[in-house]
Design a protein around this motif. Structure first.
Motif, PDB file in Angstrom:
ATOM      1  N   GLY A 183       0.817  -1.211   0.000  1.00  0.00           N
ATOM      2  CA  GLY A 183       0.000   0.000   0.000  1.00  0.00           C
ATOM      3  C   GLY A 183       0.850   1.259   0.000  1.00  0.00           C
ATOM      4  N   ILE A 184       1.940   1.257   0.744  1.00  0.00           N
ATOM      5  CA  ILE A 184       2.845   2.414   0.757  1.00  0.00           C
ATOM      6  C   ILE A 184       3.498   2.599  -0.608  1.00  0.00           C
ATOM      7  N   ILE A 185       3.880   1.497  -1.248  1.00  0.00           N
ATOM      8  CA  ILE A 185       4.465   1.580  -2.583  1.00  0.00           C
ATOM      9  C   ILE A 185       3.459   2.153  -3.575  1.00  0.00           C
ATOM     10  N   LEU A 186       2.214   1.697  -3.496  1.00  0.00           N
ATOM     11  CA  LEU A 186       1.186   2.218  -4.406  1.00  0.00           C
ATOM     12  C   LEU A 186       0.874   3.682  -4.118  1.00  0.00           C
ATOM     13  N   LEU A 187       0.948   4.089  -2.883  1.00  0.00           N
ATOM     14  CA  LEU A 187       0.786   5.503  -2.563  1.00  0.00           C
ATOM     15  C   LEU A 187       1.919   6.320  -3.188  1.00  0.00           C
ATOM     16  N   GLY A 188       3.120   5.762  -3.181  1.00  0.00           N
ATOM     17  CA  GLY A 188       4.244   6.406  -3.859  1.00  0.00           C
ATOM     18  C   GLY A 188       4.004   6.528  -5.358  1.00  0.00           C
ATOM     19  N   PHE A 189       3.387   5.506  -5.969  1.00  0.00           N
ATOM     20  CA  PHE A 189       3.034   5.584  -7.384  1.00  0.00           C
ATOM     21  C   PHE A 189       2.022   6.702  -7.640  1.00  0.00           C
ATOM     22  N   ASN A 190       1.076   6.867  -6.728  1.00  0.00           N
ATOM     23  CA  ASN A 190       0.105   7.960  -6.867  1.00  0.00           C
ATOM     24  C   ASN A 190       0.802   9.314  -6.832  1.00  0.00           C
ATOM     25  N   ILE A 191       1.726   9.463  -5.906  1.00  0.00           N
ATOM     26  CA  ILE A 191       2.466  10.729  -5.812  1.00  0.00           C
ATOM     27  C   ILE A 191       3.302  10.948  -7.069  1.00  0.00           C
ATOM     28  N   TYR A 192       3.930   9.901  -7.569  1.00  0.00           N
ATOM     29  CA  TYR A 192       4.730   9.999  -8.793  1.00  0.00           C
ATOM     30  C   TYR A 192       3.854  10.371  -9.984  1.00  0.00           C
ATOM     31  N   ALA A 193       2.669   9.770 -10.082  1.00  0.00           N
ATOM     32  CA  ALA A 193       1.762  10.103 -11.177  1.00  0.00           C
ATOM     33  C   ALA A 193       1.320  11.559 -11.096  1.00  0.00           C
ATOM     34  N   GLY A 194       1.038  12.040  -9.894  1.00  0.00           N
ATOM     35  CA  GLY A 194       0.682  13.450  -9.733  1.00  0.00           C
ATOM     36  C   GLY A 194       1.826  14.370 -10.113  1.00  0.00           C
ATOM     37  N   PHE A 195       3.040  13.979  -9.765  1.00  0.00           N
ATOM     38  CA  PHE A 195       4.213  14.769 -10.135  1.00  0.00           C
ATOM     39  C   PHE A 195       4.386  14.801 -11.655  1.00  0.00           C
ATOM     40  N   LEU A 196       4.205  13.634 -12.300  1.00  0.00           N
ATOM     41  CA  LEU A 196       4.306  13.593 -13.767  1.00  0.00           C
ATOM     42  C   LEU A 196       3.275  14.504 -14.409  1.00  0.00           C
ATOM     43  N   TRP A 197       2.061  14.459 -13.887  1.00  0.00           N
ATOM     44  CA  TRP A 197       0.986  15.255 -14.465  1.00  0.00           C
ATOM     45  C   TRP A 197       1.254  16.751 -14.276  1.00  0.00           C
ATOM     46  N   MET A 198       1.715  17.115 -13.078  1.00  0.00           N
ATOM     47  CA  MET A 198       1.949  18.528 -12.797  1.00  0.00           C
ATOM     48  C   MET A 198       3.127  19.092 -13.585  1.00  0.00           C
ATOM     49  N   THR A 199       4.084  18.241 -13.917  1.00  0.00           N
ATOM     50  CA  THR A 199       5.256  18.715 -14.661  1.00  0.00           C
ATOM     51  C   THR A 199       5.161  18.413 -16.145  1.00  0.00           C
TER      52      THR A 199
ATOM     53  N   LEU B  33      -1.819   6.845 -12.654  1.00  0.00           N
ATOM     54  CA  LEU B  33      -2.771   7.179 -11.597  1.00  0.00           C
ATOM     55  C   LEU B  33      -3.921   6.182 -11.542  1.00  0.00           C
ATOM     56  N   ILE B  34      -4.454   5.830 -12.691  1.00  0.00           N
ATOM     57  CA  ILE B  34      -5.567   4.871 -12.732  1.00  0.00           C
ATOM     58  C   ILE B  34      -5.112   3.518 -12.196  1.00  0.00           C
ATOM     59  N   ASN B  35      -3.950   3.058 -12.639  1.00  0.00           N
ATOM     60  CA  ASN B  35      -3.448   1.760 -12.172  1.00  0.00           C
ATOM     61  C   ASN B  35      -3.129   1.778 -10.678  1.00  0.00           C
ATOM     62  N   ALA B  36      -2.581   2.870 -10.193  1.00  0.00           N
ATOM     63  CA  ALA B  36      -2.261   2.956  -8.768  1.00  0.00           C
ATOM     64  C   ALA B  36      -3.523   3.001  -7.914  1.00  0.00           C
ATOM     65  N   VAL B  37      -4.546   3.696  -8.366  1.00  0.00           N
ATOM     66  CA  VAL B  37      -5.805   3.748  -7.615  1.00  0.00           C
ATOM     67  C   VAL B  37      -6.473   2.374  -7.612  1.00  0.00           C
ATOM     68  N   ILE B  38      -6.461   1.697  -8.750  1.00  0.00           N
ATOM     69  CA  ILE B  38      -7.010   0.340  -8.792  1.00  0.00           C
ATOM     70  C   ILE B  38      -6.227  -0.567  -7.841  1.00  0.00           C
ATOM     71  N   GLY B  39      -4.902  -0.431  -7.830  1.00  0.00           N
ATOM     72  CA  GLY B  39      -4.080  -1.214  -6.913  1.00  0.00           C
ATOM     73  C   GLY B  39      -4.392  -0.923  -5.460  1.00  0.00           C
ATOM     74  N   LEU B  40      -4.595   0.345  -5.130  1.00  0.00           N
ATOM     75  CA  LEU B  40      -4.946   0.699  -3.745  1.00  0.00           C
ATOM     76  C   LEU B  40      -6.304   0.126  -3.348  1.00  0.00           C
ATOM     77  N   ILE B  41      -7.249   0.149  -4.268  1.00  0.00           N
ATOM     78  CA  ILE B  41      -8.564  -0.442  -3.983  1.00  0.00           C
ATOM     79  C   ILE B  41      -8.423  -1.940  -3.743  1.00  0.00           C
ATOM     80  N   LEU B  42      -7.612  -2.613  -4.569  1.00  0.00           N
ATOM     81  CA  LEU B  42      -7.399  -4.043  -4.380  1.00  0.00           C
ATOM     82  C   LEU B  42      -6.693  -4.339  -3.057  1.00  0.00           C
ATOM     83  N   ILE B  43      -5.738  -3.514  -2.684  1.00  0.00           N
ATOM     84  CA  ILE B  43      -5.036  -3.719  -1.417  1.00  0.00           C
ATOM     85  C   ILE B  43      -5.983  -3.519  -0.237  1.00  0.00           C
ATOM     86  N   LEU B  44      -6.827  -2.492  -0.301  1.00  0.00           N
ATOM     87  CA  LEU B  44      -7.796  -2.275   0.779  1.00  0.00           C
ATOM     88  C   LEU B  44      -8.781  -3.434   0.879  1.00  0.00           C
ATOM     89  N   ALA B  45      -9.231  -3.935  -0.281  1.00  0.00           N
ATOM     90  CA  ALA B  45     -10.129  -5.089  -0.270  1.00  0.00           C
ATOM     91  C   ALA B  45      -9.419  -6.322   0.289  1.00  0.00           C
TER      92      ALA B  45
END
Length: 132
Positions: A65-81, A96-108
């Motif tokens: 989950g922490i790794i996927l949160l890092g992917f979310n932050i990286y995707a946001g950084f890519l988008w902003m830059t 971002l889509i893949n990381a959010v899907i991964g986070l949903i799967l991890i929570l489930a």
């Protein structure tokens, strides 16, 4: 060369406090162990296979989950830059889509694991050694 110096500086900062406290470690080890045993008891002797397995499962799911949160932050950084570059925006959206899907799967997975572990441990009257 610059990155090597930064890496060495970071590693040395991490080890300096431990080297400075090395002399006091032996003195405090016995005191901390006895204080911990008085407060918590000897928990390693009281743990069974279910609690050890649940700790392992929760730890792995937390790390992923922490790794996927890092992917979310990286995707946001890519988008902003992206600066208007369409391919970089699409790459960021895909991340971002893949990381959010991964986070949903991890929570489930975490919820399912918690339910199954509670069921097996007998918290809800499930399988116990008295039922077998």
């Amino acid at each position: 060369m610059k990155y090597l110096l930064v890496l060495l500086f970071g590693l040395s900062c991490g080890f300096l406090p431990q080297m400075a406290q090395a002399q006091l470690a032996d003195i405090f080890d016995d005191q901390l162990e006895s204080a911990g045993t008085q407060i918590y008891g000897n928990e390693l002797e009281n743990q069974n296979i279910i609690s050890i397995t649940s700790l392992l499962i929760y730890s792995v799911l937390s790390i992923v989950g922490i790794i996927l949160l890092g992917f979310n932050i990286y995707a946001g950084f890519l988008w902003m830059t992206a600066g208007g570059k369409k391919e970089q925006v699409e790459k960021a959206q895909s991340f971002l889509i893949n990381a959010v899907i991964g986070l949903i799967l991890i929570l489930a997975s975490y919820a399912i694991a918690a339910f199954v572990i509670d069921l097996v441990s007998g918290k809800y009257g499930g399988v116990t050694t008295t039922n077998l």
